[in-house]
Motif scaffolding. Structure first.
Motif, PDB file in Angstrom:
ATOM      1  N   ARG A  90       1.289  -1.181   0.661  1.00  0.00           N
ATOM      2  CA  ARG A  90       0.300   0.215  -0.023  1.00  0.00           C
ATOM      3  C   ARG A  90       0.782   0.775   0.254  1.00  0.00           C
ATOM      4  O   ARG A  90       0.465   2.311  -0.878  1.00  0.00           O
ATOM      5  CB  ARG A  90      -1.200   0.021   1.575  1.00  0.00           C
ATOM      6  N   GLU A 130       0.895   0.013  -4.838  1.00  0.00           N
ATOM      7  CA  GLU A 130       1.024  -1.349  -5.740  1.00  0.00           C
ATOM      8  C   GLU A 130      -0.649  -1.533  -4.877  1.00  0.00           C
ATOM      9  O   GLU A 130      -0.744  -2.185  -4.073  1.00  0.00           O
ATOM     10  CB  GLU A 130       1.914  -2.776  -4.862  1.00  0.00           C
ATOM     11  N   ASP A 135      -3.633  -2.843  -6.176  1.00  0.00           N
ATOM     12  CA  ASP A 135      -4.962  -3.640  -6.027  1.00  0.00           C
ATOM     13  C   ASP A 135      -3.956  -5.474  -5.364  1.00  0.00           C
ATOM     14  O   ASP A 135      -4.520  -6.173  -4.679  1.00  0.00           O
ATOM     15  CB  ASP A 135      -4.688  -4.204  -8.151  1.00  0.00           C
ATOM     16  N   LEU A 185      -4.143  -4.691  -1.714  1.00  0.00           N
ATOM     17  CA  LEU A 185      -5.676  -5.151  -1.455  1.00  0.00           C
ATOM     18  C   LEU A 185      -6.141  -7.149  -1.329  1.00  0.00           C
ATOM     19  O   LEU A 185      -6.335  -7.638  -0.468  1.00  0.00           O
ATOM     20  CB  LEU A 185      -6.862  -4.939  -2.061  1.00  0.00           C
ATOM     21  N   ASP A 186      -5.075  -7.508  -2.386  1.00  0.00           N
ATOM     22  CA  ASP A 186      -5.127  -9.014  -2.609  1.00  0.00           C
ATOM     23  C   ASP A 186      -4.852  -9.926  -1.155  1.00  0.00           C
ATOM     24  O   ASP A 186      -4.955 -10.713  -0.828  1.00  0.00           O
ATOM     25  CB  ASP A 186      -4.575  -9.774  -3.597  1.00  0.00           C
ATOM     26  N   ARG A 205     -10.085   5.264  -1.854  1.00  0.00           N
ATOM     27  CA  ARG A 205     -10.003   5.045  -3.068  1.00  0.00           C
ATOM     28  C   ARG A 205     -11.143   5.043  -4.203  1.00  0.00           C
ATOM     29  O   ARG A 205     -11.435   4.635  -4.916  1.00  0.00           O
ATOM     30  CB  ARG A 205      -9.266   3.742  -3.868  1.00  0.00           C
ATOM     31  N   MET A 207     -13.490   2.483  -4.419  1.00  0.00           N
ATOM     32  CA  MET A 207     -13.048   1.065  -4.911  1.00  0.00           C
ATOM     33  C   MET A 207     -15.097   0.345  -4.680  1.00  0.00           C
ATOM     34  O   MET A 207     -14.841  -0.923  -4.207  1.00  0.00           O
ATOM     35  CB  MET A 207     -12.244   0.260  -5.161  1.00  0.00           C
ATOM     36  N   ARG A 235     -15.631  -3.621  -5.065  1.00  0.00           N
ATOM     37  CA  ARG A 235     -14.359  -3.781  -3.718  1.00  0.00           C
ATOM     38  C   ARG A 235     -15.836  -3.452  -2.467  1.00  0.00           C
ATOM     39  O   ARG A 235     -15.698  -4.287  -1.082  1.00  0.00           O
ATOM     40  CB  ARG A 235     -13.580  -4.111  -3.519  1.00  0.00           C
TER      41      ARG A 235
END
Length: 210
Positions: free
Chosen positions: A80, A84, A86, A89-90, A120, A122, A125
């Motif tokens: 984070r 980076e 994504d 989050l993964d 973000r 998003m 999600r």
């Protein structure tokens, strides 16, 4: 470097420090993954996110049987901070999956995941973030910070999904937590108070309830 120095807590690693770290790590009969994790944390604290990430990845590769959820959370924090999003989050999600298997390894990945998703915006999600909060819901948080994040992020995610009325009680609870000046921690009432760094979430909650 003196003999009494914590060789595994160096805020930076010069060539001499690296050599000393490797020498002492090889001599350690136990706790090698823990020494590496602590060193990674020390590097992260000084903003050396790339070096911290490398140390964490090395720990995971060398000691796959010693993979607690908080190590994955620590890796996600590095990702984070490096932008980076994504992969971060993964990795938070992987940490949460590990906690679901062994609740004793619980950290704050559910907060970090939800906060990153909301910051973000998003939307795709948001449901995953709400599920993470619900799975690790604490009915009586000891620290105001945890109470603030749990109820505040829950409120903002619900609002983002169009459920403003449902979000309002959580928003008010979060703002009440933010106003607290004492935690429930025994002998350490100043621990876990809501910090100024959470101003963006607080403003969004104030806008929601007003």
């Amino acid at each position: 470097m003196s003999a009494n120095d914590d060789w595994f807590r160096r805020p930076c690693l010069s060539d001499e420090d690296r050599q000393e770290f490797e020498r002492r790590l090889q001599r350690a009969r136990s706790s090698r993954p823990e020494y590496m994790r602590i060193q990674a944390g020390a590097l992260y604290a000084t903003g050396a996110y790339d070096l911290s990430l490398k140390m964490i990845d090395r720990t995971i590769a060398d000691y796959p049987a010693h993979l607690p959820a908080w190590l994955l959370e620590q890796k996600a924090d590095c990702l984070r901070s490096l932008g980076e999003i994504d992969p971060a989050l993964d990795t938070y999600a992987s940490s949460l999956d590990r906690v679901r298997v062994d609740p004793g390894l619980r950290g704050n990945a559910h907060f970090s995941f939800a906060e990153l998703v909301w910051c973000r915006r998003m939307l795709s999600r948001y449901e995953d973030a709400l599920t993470g909060l619900a799975d690790f819901w604490d009915c009586n948080p000891i620290f105001p910070m945890n109470e603030f994040k749990q109820f505040g992020l829950n409120a903002l995610l619900l609002e983002g999904l169009g459920s403003k009325d449902e979000a309002m009680p959580s928003a008010r609870r979060a703002l009440a937590a933010a106003a607290k000046t004492r935690s429930q921690a025994t002998k350490h009432h100043s621990l876990g108070l809501v910090l100024d760094s959470n101003a963006e979430i607080r403003r969004a909650l104030e806008n929601l309830v007003n």
